[in-house]
Design an enzyme around this catalytic site. Structure first.
Site, mmCIF file in Angstrom:
data_model
loop_
_atom_site.group_PDB
_atom_site.id
_atom_site.type_symbol
_atom_site.label_atom_id
_atom_site.label_comp_id
_atom_site.label_asym_id
_atom_site.label_seq_id
_atom_site.Cartn_x
_atom_site.Cartn_y
_atom_site.Cartn_z
ATOM 1 N N CYS A 27 11.197 -4.692 -29.611
ATOM 2 C CA CYS A 27 10.008 -4.755 -30.461
ATOM 3 C C CYS A 27 9.140 -3.563 -30.144
ATOM 4 O O CYS A 27 8.844 -3.299 -28.978
ATOM 5 C CB CYS A 27 9.239 -6.050 -30.227
ATOM 6 N N CYS A 28 8.750 -2.816 -31.155
ATOM 7 C CA CYS A 28 7.902 -1.650 -30.986
ATOM 8 C C CYS A 28 6.486 -2.022 -31.351
ATOM 9 O O CYS A 28 6.226 -2.533 -32.429
ATOM 10 C CB CYS A 28 8.385 -0.503 -31.874
ATOM 11 N N GLY A 29 5.535 -1.789 -30.449
ATOM 12 C CA GLY A 29 4.149 -2.108 -30.738
ATOM 13 C C GLY A 29 3.821 -3.538 -30.335
ATOM 14 O O GLY A 29 4.592 -4.217 -29.674
ATOM 15 N N ARG A 87 5.103 -2.660 -37.628
ATOM 16 C CA ARG A 87 6.113 -2.529 -38.678
ATOM 17 C C ARG A 87 6.401 -3.877 -39.329
ATOM 18 O O ARG A 87 6.633 -3.950 -40.538
ATOM 19 C CB ARG A 87 7.386 -1.911 -38.100
#
Length: 267
Positions: A105-107, A177
């Site tokens: 998971c980004c962010g 996102r």
């Protein structure tokens, strides 16, 4: 409504020289969703289309099926709360909410987990209901990027667009996102816009979570200018979704279900 970007003085250094400038910086705010009086999740997001994002998120998590399941929704902007009252309690929520698997998971838009009820809410697509040309893949990506004003100003957000064969229907951005996709899904649910035969165009990497979000929305094709992960492609094969990545300049990679992508010139 709070601003999605602010101006800030910076020191820009280039070729050994420094100069004071003003730059555009993207903002982020925490939003806590309360469902029937109980805290459900806190999301870090860009402060626009919050109601759409919450509706899309709750639908993708299986807490609601459609907007008719919501009795009341209101936003406490200063406090950072979104209150949702549903017409009935979800029988799956308490059973599944603690059964989670760690994923990439980004962010900070989510805690980085896929819940066990993902398998229940994801829509498996059988058959080919929409096809587009490879040139259309390129033009849809260009169209989305041309509409990405906040990204061009700040470079700090993800962009997503809902499209059909004729062009972009809806475009949303967010620092998270997943949030950008939830904003699209929520808008469609609120306005009774069918996602049948639609295409998702996305600016970031296609991770397993993004692929699952695409499946929950119900789109057959997802286009990205970046790369997919191996798990995302395995899920795409199982769920019947066409994944196209690295859409840049005049080239692209079709990873799954190439039947939906039509070549103008036969190889």
């Amino acid at each position: 409504m709070k601003p999605v970007e602010v101006k800030r003085k910076i020191l820009r250094i280039s070729d050994g020289s420094a100069i004071g400038e003003e730059d555009s910086i993207v903002t982020e705010y925490p939003i806590t969703i309360k469902v029937n009086g109980e805290e459900f999740v806190t999301m870090i997001c860009s402060p626009e289309f919050i109601e759409d994002m919450v509706i899309g998120y709750l639908a993708s998590e299986g807490i609601i099926q459609n907007c008719d399941d919501i009795k009341e929704i209101w936003i406490q902007e200063k406090a950072g709360f979104v209150h949702v009252k549903t017409r009935k309690d979800n029988p799956y929520f308490q059973h599944f909410q603690n059964k989670r698997y760690v994923t990439s998971c980004c962010g900070m838009s989510r805690q980085g987990f896929v819940f066990a009820n993902d398998a229940r809410t994801a829509k498996k697509i059988d058959g080919i209901h929409v096809q587009i040309t490879s040139d259309k893949c390129l033009s849809l990506m260009n169209d989305m990027q041309s509409l990405a004003g906040v990204f061009h100003q700040t470079g700090g957000v993800h962009n997503a667009a809902l499209c059909d064969e004729n062009g972009v229907l809806l475009c949303r951005m967010d620092i998270g996102r997943h949030n950008a996709l939830d904003k699209i899904y929520g808008h469609c649910l609120k306005n009774n816009i069918s996602v049948h035969n639609k295409i998702l165009v996305f600016s970031g990497r296609i991770s397993s979570e993004i692929l699952m979000k695409t499946a929950k929305i119900g789109c057959e094709i997802v286009l990205s200018k970046s790369a997919p992960t191996e798990l995302a492609l395995k899920l795409a094969e199982e769920l019947g979704i066409t994944v196209v990545g690295f859409i840049r300049d005049s080239s692209l990679n079709v990873y799954t279900y190439p039947q939906r992508i039509i070549l103008e010139r036969k190889i």
